[in-house]
Design a protein around this motif. Structure first.
Motif, mmCIF file in Angstrom:
data_model
loop_
_atom_site.group_PDB
_atom_site.id
_atom_site.type_symbol
_atom_site.label_atom_id
_atom_site.label_comp_id
_atom_site.label_asym_id
_atom_site.label_seq_id
_atom_site.Cartn_x
_atom_site.Cartn_y
_atom_site.Cartn_z
ATOM 1 N N TRP A 123 42.072 -0.208 68.822
ATOM 2 C CA TRP A 123 41.625 1.147 69.136
ATOM 3 C C TRP A 123 40.116 1.133 69.290
ATOM 4 O O TRP A 123 39.452 0.368 68.579
ATOM 5 C CB TRP A 123 42.036 2.087 67.994
ATOM 6 C CG TRP A 123 43.395 2.664 68.174
ATOM 7 C CD1 TRP A 123 44.529 2.015 68.577
ATOM 8 C CD2 TRP A 123 43.781 4.021 67.942
ATOM 9 N NE1 TRP A 123 45.588 2.873 68.602
ATOM 10 C CE2 TRP A 123 45.159 4.117 68.213
ATOM 11 C CE3 TRP A 123 43.102 5.148 67.519
ATOM 12 C CZ2 TRP A 123 45.863 5.299 68.094
ATOM 13 C CZ3 TRP A 123 43.792 6.337 67.390
ATOM 14 C CH2 TRP A 123 45.155 6.409 67.674
ATOM 15 N N PRO A 124 39.515 1.896 70.185
ATOM 16 C CA PRO A 124 40.128 2.917 71.043
ATOM 17 C C PRO A 124 40.691 2.386 72.363
ATOM 18 O O PRO A 124 41.158 3.148 73.195
ATOM 19 C CB PRO A 124 38.956 3.865 71.301
ATOM 20 C CG PRO A 124 37.771 2.956 71.350
ATOM 21 C CD PRO A 124 38.035 1.896 70.310
ATOM 22 N N GLN A 125 40.616 1.075 72.575
ATOM 23 C CA GLN A 125 41.007 0.524 73.872
ATOM 24 C C GLN A 125 42.440 0.876 74.266
ATOM 25 O O GLN A 125 42.720 1.189 75.427
ATOM 26 C CB GLN A 125 40.850 -1.007 73.855
ATOM 27 C CG GLN A 125 39.415 -1.478 73.722
ATOM 28 C CD GLN A 125 38.992 -1.679 72.281
ATOM 29 O OE1 GLN A 125 39.526 -1.056 71.360
ATOM 30 N NE2 GLN A 125 38.018 -2.550 72.072
ATOM 31 N N GLU B 57 42.913 4.297 75.803
ATOM 32 C CA GLU B 57 42.480 4.380 77.194
ATOM 33 C C GLU B 57 43.496 3.749 78.128
ATOM 34 O O GLU B 57 43.813 4.295 79.190
ATOM 35 C CB GLU B 57 41.125 3.692 77.346
ATOM 36 C CG GLU B 57 40.481 3.855 78.708
ATOM 37 C CD GLU B 57 39.080 3.281 78.739
ATOM 38 O OE1 GLU B 57 38.386 3.503 79.744
ATOM 39 O OE2 GLU B 57 38.681 2.602 77.772
ATOM 40 N N LEU C 7 36.578 8.916 73.234
ATOM 41 C CA LEU C 7 36.767 7.485 72.970
ATOM 42 C C LEU C 7 35.632 6.941 72.108
ATOM 43 O O LEU C 7 35.858 6.107 71.223
ATOM 44 C CB LEU C 7 36.851 6.718 74.287
ATOM 45 C CG LEU C 7 38.115 6.961 75.124
ATOM 46 C CD1 LEU C 7 37.988 6.315 76.495
ATOM 47 C CD2 LEU C 7 39.363 6.427 74.413
ATOM 48 N N ALA C 8 34.416 7.407 72.348
ATOM 49 C CA ALA C 8 33.280 6.968 71.540
ATOM 50 C C ALA C 8 33.418 7.435 70.091
ATOM 51 O O ALA C 8 33.100 6.693 69.150
ATOM 52 C CB ALA C 8 31.978 7.489 72.139
ATOM 53 N N GLU D 121 35.937 5.280 68.391
ATOM 54 C CA GLU D 121 35.345 3.984 68.047
ATOM 55 C C GLU D 121 34.541 4.067 66.758
ATOM 56 O O GLU D 121 34.589 3.157 65.914
ATOM 57 C CB GLU D 121 34.458 3.495 69.190
ATOM 58 C CG GLU D 121 33.847 2.117 68.934
ATOM 59 C CD GLU D 121 33.058 1.605 70.109
ATOM 60 O OE1 GLU D 121 31.809 1.493 69.977
ATOM 61 O OE2 GLU D 121 33.677 1.330 71.160
ATOM 62 N N ARG D 122 33.800 5.152 66.575
ATOM 63 C CA ARG D 122 33.046 5.330 65.335
ATOM 64 C C ARG D 122 33.990 5.430 64.137
ATOM 65 O O ARG D 122 33.710 4.884 63.060
ATOM 66 C CB ARG D 122 32.182 6.583 65.428
ATOM 67 C CG ARG D 122 31.037 6.465 66.420
ATOM 68 C CD ARG D 122 30.178 7.714 66.433
ATOM 69 N NE ARG D 122 29.507 7.925 65.162
ATOM 70 C CZ ARG D 122 28.703 8.952 64.905
ATOM 71 N NH1 ARG D 122 28.476 9.874 65.846
ATOM 72 N NH2 ARG D 122 28.132 9.072 63.725
ATOM 73 N N VAL E 114 37.021 4.098 63.946
ATOM 74 C CA VAL E 114 37.585 2.770 63.738
ATOM 75 C C VAL E 114 36.591 1.885 62.981
ATOM 76 O O VAL E 114 36.969 1.132 62.071
ATOM 77 C CB VAL E 114 37.975 2.128 65.082
ATOM 78 C CG1 VAL E 114 38.378 0.668 64.893
ATOM 79 C CG2 VAL E 114 39.115 2.906 65.731
ATOM 80 N N ARG E 115 35.310 1.977 63.360
ATOM 81 C CA ARG E 115 34.275 1.208 62.651
ATOM 82 C C ARG E 115 34.270 1.577 61.167
ATOM 83 O O ARG E 115 34.203 0.696 60.291
ATOM 84 C CB ARG E 115 32.909 1.481 63.282
ATOM 85 C CG ARG E 115 31.779 0.680 62.621
ATOM 86 C CD ARG E 115 30.419 1.043 63.205
ATOM 87 N NE ARG E 115 30.311 0.585 64.590
ATOM 88 C CZ ARG E 115 30.272 1.381 65.644
ATOM 89 N NH1 ARG E 115 30.351 2.708 65.482
ATOM 90 N NH2 ARG E 115 30.164 0.899 66.858
ATOM 91 N N THR F 125 36.566 -8.818 69.130
ATOM 92 C CA THR F 125 36.502 -7.358 69.307
ATOM 93 C C THR F 125 36.470 -6.650 67.961
ATOM 94 O O THR F 125 35.712 -5.689 67.765
ATOM 95 C CB THR F 125 37.712 -6.879 70.128
ATOM 96 O OG1 THR F 125 37.738 -7.562 71.381
ATOM 97 C CG2 THR F 125 37.632 -5.387 70.380
ATOM 98 N N LEU G 171 33.000 -4.474 65.269
ATOM 99 C CA LEU G 171 33.015 -3.185 64.582
ATOM 100 C C LEU G 171 33.120 -3.303 63.064
ATOM 101 O O LEU G 171 32.946 -2.312 62.360
ATOM 102 C CB LEU G 171 34.195 -2.337 65.084
ATOM 103 C CG LEU G 171 34.234 -1.984 66.574
ATOM 104 C CD1 LEU G 171 35.518 -1.234 66.899
ATOM 105 C CD2 LEU G 171 33.023 -1.158 66.968
#
Length: 425
Positions: A141-143, A146, A157-158, A161-162, A164-165, A184, A188
Motif C-alpha cells: 500500500w498505497p500502490q 492505485e 494516495l500520499a 503512504e504517510r 503506511v509509514r 519498497t 517507508l
C-alpha cells in the motif's frame, strides 16, 4: 512461544495463514487467532456466523479463535470494501482488545493482506498483551489501491503512504512475501528491520490422494487456473486467448484430447462477469466450476496438463509472487505465467514452465501452443524441476522453522530494548 495471529480473514475462509497456524502449532507454538466474521470471497457471512456477533470459538484442531463484528464485503464495491476494512479495524481494536484483556503473548503476528490497516489494532494490542509485533506484508500500500483503481486521487494516495509509514515503523519486524517487496518496504520502514519470507506452499498440494476427484476435467489439453477471480488476475487476457484458440481450431478435424480447454477454479468479485462473458462469446473451451477446498485441489491439479497464473501489467504486480505459484510448483505440473516481474522470474529460474508478458493474449496463446506441442517427457521434466525448486525454497516445514526464528528474534530484541530502558531509568 505464545503467538497471537491477527488476520481479518481466517478459517473457514481459504487463506494461506490457516495452514501457517497449523504448522506453527505442530512446531510447538501456542497459537491464538483474532479475526472477523468469515465472508470472503462472496461477501456474504458464512452459515453459522453473524456479522454483528463477537466471542470465542474453538477450531476443530483445539485452539481458540476470537471473532469480532464485521461488515460483510458485499459485492466488492468500493463503499462495501471500505466498510468491511474499517469495521474490522474498529472491531479488533475494541471488542478484540476486551476479549483478550487478560491474555499475554510473546508476539503478535499480523497476516498483512490488504488492507494494511488491520495492523492498527495489533499496534494497540501489543501494549495490553505486552508482545512484540511482526507483520507479514502480503500486499503493498498505497500502490495496490492505485492499481486496482479504488483510489486515484494523488493527495489521498500520499496520505495513505504517510499512514503506511506510521504503521510500518511501529513494528519490531516486517516480513516481505516477495524479494522485490523488500526495497519498497524499507523506503517507508525507518529503523524497523525488513526480511524476505515467502509464502509456503499448501501442505496438501503435491500429496497423492486415493479419493475420487471433486472435479473431473474434460478430455483435452487442460489448462487450469486456480484462485481468486478478481480485478488484478487479468481475466480478460485468459478469455481473449481462449477465444483465439477456439477460433483457430474451427474447421479443423481435431481429436477431443488435442483441443485446449481452460478451467478457472475459484470464486471472486468477477465471477459473475466471467460467466456472462463466456456465454456472450460462446466460449465452449472455458469452464467455471466454482470454488473447491484446499484438500480437493491436488486431485484437480493432477489432471491438468498445465497450470496458469496471470496478473495485470503494473509496477506493483511485477513485484508480487502470487501464492498460487508455490502451490503450482508443488503439484509437479508445467506452469504458464502470463505476468511480468518477480513471479515470472521464479518460474524461469525454476525451469518449471513458460512465461509471457502480462495482458498479452497472443503471447499466452503462443505459450499454450508451445507447451501443448512439447513431448510428455519434456512436460514431466518441467514439472519435476518445479517440485524440486519448491522443496528448496517454499517447503512448509522449512519455512515454519524459519518463521519461528524470525518471531523469536523479534521477541528477543524487544525484551532487550525493554531491559535497556530499565537500566537507563
Amino acid at each position: 512461544m505464545r503467538v497471537l495471529v491477527v488476520s481479518q480473514h481466517y478459517w473457514p475462509e481459504s487463506f494461506r495463514i490457516n495452514e501457517v497456524v497449523e504448522s506453527l502449532r505442530e512446531a510447538g507454538c501456542e497459537v491464538t487467532v483474532l479475526s472477523g466474521q468469515p465472508n470472503y470471497p462472496r461477501g456474504e457471512v458464512f452459515s453459522g456466523y453473524k456479522a454483528l456477533s463477537w466471542g470465542v470459538e474453538r477450531h476443530p484442531s483445539g485452539y481458540e479463535i476470537y471473532r469480532v463484528p464485521l461488515a460483510p464485503r458485499g459485492r466488492g464495491r468500493a463503499l462495501g470494501l471500505v466498510a468491511n476494512y474499517l469495521s474490522f479495524v474498529f472491531g479488533a481494536a475494541s471488542f478484540g482488545a476486551w476479549l483478550l484483556r487478560r491474555k499475554r503473548f510473546d508476539v503478535i503476528f499480523v497476516y498483512g493482506v490488504s488492507p494494511i490497516l488491520q495492523v492498527i489494532p495489533a499496534i494497540a494490542l501489543r501494549t495490553t498483551c505486552r508482545a512484540a509485533l511482526v507483520t507479514w506484508v502480503q500486499d503493498l500500500w498505497p500502490q495496490s489501491l492505485e492499481v486496482t483503481g479504488y483510489v486515484k486521487n494523488a493527495t489521498v494516495l500520499a496520505l495513505v503512504e504517510r499512514l503506511v509509514r506510521w504503521i510500518y515503523r511501529r513494528n519490531d519486524l516486517l516480513l516481505a512475501q516477495s524479494e522485490a517487496f523488500v526495497s519498497t518496504i524499507r523506503a517507508l520502514s525507518g529503523r524497523t528491520e525488513v526480511v524476505y519470507h515467502p509464502n509456503p506452499g499448501e501442505r496438501a498440494v503435491g500429496e497423492e490422494s486415493a479419493c475420487t476427484p471433486a472435479l473431473v476435467l474434460k478430455p483435452a489439453f487442460n489448462v487450469v487456473f486456480a484462485g481468486n477471480l478478481g480485478t488484478v488476475q487479468a481475466l480478460e487476457t485468459i478469455l481473449d486467448a481462449a477465444e483465439q484458440l477456439q477460433r483457430d481450431s474451427k474447421g479443423e478435424q481435431l481429436q477431443r484430447d488435442s483441443k485446449v480447454h481452460f478451467t478457472l477454479v475459484g470464486d471472486g468479485s468477477r465471477r459473475n462477469w466471467l460467466q456472462e462473458e463466456v456465454k456472450r462469446r460462446g466460449l465452449h473451451n472455458v469452464a467455471l466450476p466454482g470454488r473447491f477446498t484446499p484438500d480437493q485441489m491436488p486431485a484437480i491439479f493432477a489432471q491438468a496438463d498445465a497450470l496458469l497464473v496471470s496478473l495485470v501489467r503494473s509496477s506493483i504486480m511485477e513485484q508480487t509472487v502470487p501464492s498460487k505459484v508455490q502451490a503450482y510448483l508443488a503439484a509437479g505440473k508445467p506452469l504458464i505465467a502470463s505476468m511480468d516481474g518477480e513471479g515470472a522470474r521464479v518460474i524461469r529460474e525454476a525451469g518449471a514452465g513458460l512465461a509471457c508478458p502480462a495482458e498479452d493474449a497472443s503471447a499466452l496463446v503462443d505459450a499454450v501452443t508451445v507447451l501443448k506441442s512439447a513431448s510428455v517427457a519434456d512436460r514431466q521434466a518441467m514439472g519435476q524441476a518445479g517440485r524440486d525448486y519448491y522443496n528448496k525454497h517454499f517447503e512448509p516445514v522449512m519455512l515454519t522453522d524459519r518463521l519461528i526464528g524470525h518471531l523469536g528474534d523479534a521477541v528477543r530484541k524487544r525484551v532487550g530494548r525493554q531491559e535497556s530502558r530499565k537500566r537507563e531509568a
